[in-house]
Design an enzyme around this catalytic site. Structure first.
Site, PDB file in Angstrom:
ATOM      1  N   HIS A  83      39.848  55.142  37.320  1.00 34.93           N
ATOM      2  CA  HIS A  83      39.167  56.355  37.771  1.00 34.93           C
ATOM      3  C   HIS A  83      40.106  57.555  37.693  1.00 34.93           C
ATOM      4  O   HIS A  83      41.273  57.465  38.087  1.00 34.93           O
ATOM      5  CB  HIS A  83      38.685  56.205  39.219  1.00 34.93           C
ATOM      6  CG  HIS A  83      37.496  55.312  39.353  1.00 34.93           C
ATOM      7  ND1 HIS A  83      37.108  54.743  40.557  1.00 34.93           N
ATOM      8  CD2 HIS A  83      36.586  54.876  38.438  1.00 34.93           C
ATOM      9  CE1 HIS A  83      36.024  54.012  40.377  1.00 34.93           C
ATOM     10  NE2 HIS A  83      35.694  54.074  39.102  1.00 34.93           N
TER      11      HIS A  83
ATOM     12  N   HIS B 286      27.628  45.787  35.624  1.00 35.01           N
ATOM     13  CA  HIS B 286      28.453  46.758  36.338  1.00 35.01           C
ATOM     14  C   HIS B 286      28.573  46.420  37.825  1.00 35.01           C
ATOM     15  O   HIS B 286      29.523  46.835  38.480  1.00 35.01           O
ATOM     16  CB  HIS B 286      27.877  48.162  36.154  1.00 35.01           C
ATOM     17  CG  HIS B 286      28.927  49.227  36.081  1.00 35.01           C
ATOM     18  ND1 HIS B 286      29.941  49.219  35.136  1.00 35.01           N
ATOM     19  CD2 HIS B 286      29.150  50.330  36.847  1.00 35.01           C
ATOM     20  CE1 HIS B 286      30.719  50.271  35.315  1.00 35.01           C
ATOM     21  NE2 HIS B 286      30.266  50.957  36.348  1.00 35.01           N
TER      22      HIS B 286
ATOM     23  N   ARG C  42      31.824  44.748  38.480  1.00 36.00           N
ATOM     24  CA  ARG C  42      32.949  45.698  38.603  1.00 36.00           C
ATOM     25  C   ARG C  42      32.917  46.374  39.973  1.00 36.00           C
ATOM     26  O   ARG C  42      33.963  46.541  40.611  1.00 36.00           O
ATOM     27  CB  ARG C  42      32.858  46.720  37.481  1.00 36.00           C
ATOM     28  CG  ARG C  42      33.884  47.845  37.544  1.00 36.00           C
ATOM     29  CD  ARG C  42      33.748  48.714  36.292  1.00 36.00           C
ATOM     30  NE  ARG C  42      34.222  50.080  36.479  1.00 36.00           N
ATOM     31  CZ  ARG C  42      35.468  50.499  36.274  1.00 36.00           C
ATOM     32  NH1 ARG C  42      36.388  49.637  35.895  1.00 36.00           N
ATOM     33  NH2 ARG C  42      35.788  51.771  36.451  1.00 36.00           N
TER      34      ARG C  42
ATOM     35  N   LYS D 134      37.262  54.683  29.363  1.00 35.33           N
ATOM     36  CA  LYS D 134      36.501  55.896  29.637  1.00 35.33           C
ATOM     37  C   LYS D 134      37.460  57.070  29.795  1.00 35.33           C
ATOM     38  O   LYS D 134      38.464  56.979  30.483  1.00 35.33           O
ATOM     39  CB  LYS D 134      35.675  55.715  30.916  1.00 35.33           C
ATOM     40  CG  LYS D 134      34.620  56.791  31.116  1.00 35.33           C
ATOM     41  CD  LYS D 134      33.724  56.429  32.286  1.00 35.33           C
ATOM     42  CE  LYS D 134      32.626  57.461  32.471  1.00 35.33           C
ATOM     43  NZ  LYS D 134      31.726  57.102  33.598  1.00 35.33           N
TER      44      LYS D 134
ATOM     45  N   TYR E 129      33.231  53.106  47.210  1.00 31.69           N
ATOM     46  CA  TYR E 129      33.190  51.681  47.551  1.00 31.69           C
ATOM     47  C   TYR E 129      33.484  51.410  49.018  1.00 31.69           C
ATOM     48  O   TYR E 129      33.306  50.293  49.496  1.00 31.69           O
ATOM     49  CB  TYR E 129      34.175  50.903  46.665  1.00 31.69           C
ATOM     50  CG  TYR E 129      33.808  50.994  45.206  1.00 31.69           C
ATOM     51  CD1 TYR E 129      32.644  50.401  44.727  1.00 31.69           C
ATOM     52  CD2 TYR E 129      34.599  51.694  44.304  1.00 31.69           C
ATOM     53  CE1 TYR E 129      32.282  50.494  43.397  1.00 31.69           C
ATOM     54  CE2 TYR E 129      34.252  51.794  42.964  1.00 31.69           C
ATOM     55  CZ  TYR E 129      33.092  51.196  42.523  1.00 31.69           C
ATOM     56  OH  TYR E 129      32.729  51.310  41.206  1.00 31.69           O
TER      57      TYR E 129
ATOM     58  N   ARG F  33      34.897  47.365  32.607  1.00 33.84           N
ATOM     59  CA  ARG F  33      33.558  47.819  32.236  1.00 33.84           C
ATOM     60  C   ARG F  33      33.054  46.895  31.137  1.00 33.84           C
ATOM     61  O   ARG F  33      33.837  46.234  30.445  1.00 33.84           O
ATOM     62  CB  ARG F  33      33.591  49.261  31.737  1.00 33.84           C
ATOM     63  CG  ARG F  33      34.048  50.287  32.770  1.00 33.84           C
ATOM     64  CD  ARG F  33      34.078  51.686  32.173  1.00 33.84           C
ATOM     65  NE  ARG F  33      34.437  52.708  33.149  1.00 33.84           N
ATOM     66  CZ  ARG F  33      35.685  53.132  33.384  1.00 33.84           C
ATOM     67  NH1 ARG F  33      36.689  52.609  32.690  1.00 33.84           N
ATOM     68  NH2 ARG F  33      35.923  54.059  34.287  1.00 33.84           N
TER      69      ARG F  33
END
Length: 337
Positions: free
Chosen positions: A312, A286, A289, A174, A321, A149
């Site tokens: 994640h 982003h 990524r 995150k 994705y 990120r």
């Protein structure tokens, strides 16, 4: 004779920090980032001003709903922004005012629209990288090649780069999670040269009486010399020295340090590179990524592996994705073809 209890009560209220200072204290106690602190302070201040400076303790569900409705109807803010404001108010009532917030949980969160990520082709990525130079090319290479990120990239510390094993440790990503991702082999030499260059800058800062860096959590107290240790310094430092705004705003020790580079510099550079590459997609940092994840899945890597590399929490987030993959059941052939 004056009422001693009343006098003590008045004195206690005078010594009590202002509400926003109390919010800052609790945020720092919980080791939230400075971004979170600034965001929460912003929304709490706006909430109070919207209701003509009434104290939040004297307000409840009705006032919160009115404020959130105002943001959506009059301010035209996105659902994510509206939910960000609600999170700030949840924090205020639960963590600072210590109120029972059953009523606040009933406030409806705005439903975020489901948007597909902007994914670049490999050729488009290479065109963008070709229009970037120096530190910005290196940083963009890490966004695409390591799946970082934007803020994870600018906050990288020297100790988290392992050139021997070609891996990067992302600290406090995150969700306050650490993870390990790959360091692209074709970036290793460039990154090594970059580190040698900023090591010289660090040594010059030390000679000039500076050379310290902001440390997270209680590390500064446990290891007093860590702030000047090369290992703790940022991989992508700012071009100038500055004072930590948390210290400036809260009576702390004012020390000039070299913080990490501003993320807006890379955002602007990539925006210009996309334009120079004549790419019509609305691509951002982003998007690199997103492209990292999609291209790994195209290469046949397991979705669980990609999930771990991206950091994640849930594999369902990574599943988005698969929308560009030409797999049975997903890549339906057009009748025109």
């Amino acid at each position: 004779m004056p009422d001693m209890t009343a006098m003590l009560s008045d004195k206690s209220s005078q010594n009590k920090p202002k509400l926003l200072d109390q919010v800052r204290d609790v945020i720092r106690l919980k080791h939230f980032s400075i971004r979170t602190e600034q965001t929460y302070i912003h929304w709490i201040r706006r909430f109070i001003l919207f209701h003509h400076k009434r104290h939040p303790r004297d307000m409840a569900e009705t006032e919160v709903t009115e404020f959130l409705t105002h943001l959506a109807r009059d301010g035209g803010v996105a659902a994510s922004t509206q939910n960000q404001a609600l999170s700030a108010l949840l924090f205020l009532y639960k963590e600072v005012l210590k109120q029972e917030i059953g009523w606040l949980k009933g406030v409806e969160r705005a439903k975020r629209p489901m948007r597909l990520p902007v994914v670049l082709t490999r050729d488009e990525v290479h065109k963008i990288l070709a229009n970037l130079h120096g530190i910005h090319r290196l940083m963009a290479g890490l966004l695409y090649g390591s799946g970082l990120r934007l803020m994870e990239c600018v906050r990288l510390r020297v100790k988290d780069i392992d050139l021997g094993y070609l891996r990067i440790t992302v600290r406090d990503g995150k969700g306050a999670k650490d993870r390990v991702t790959m360091l692209p082999a074709n970036l290793a030499k460039s990154l090594e040269r970059h580190l040698q260059k900023i090591k010289i800058q660090h040594d010059e800062d030390l000679e000039a009486g500076f050379g310290t860096v902001y440390l997270p959590g209680a590390i500064e107290r446990k290891s007093p010399n860590a702030a000047s240790d090369w290992a703790w310094h940022y991989v992508f430092p700012s071009s100038r020295l500055s004072i930590d705004p948390r210290a400036r705003n809260h009576g702390g020790k004012l020390v000039k340090q070299r913080h990490h580079t501003g993320e807006s510099l890379l955002q602007d550079a990539i925006k210009k590179a996309v334009r120079a590459a004549d790419i019509s997609k609305v691509a951002t940092c982003h998007s690199l990524r997103h492209s990292f994840a999609t291209h790994l899945l195209e290469n046949g890597y397991d979705i669980r592996t990609v999930q771990e590399l991206l950091g994640h929490k849930d594999v369902s987030t990574t599943m988005i994705y698969t929308h560009v993959l030409n797999k049975p059941g997903l890549g339906v052939k057009s009748p025109l073809d």
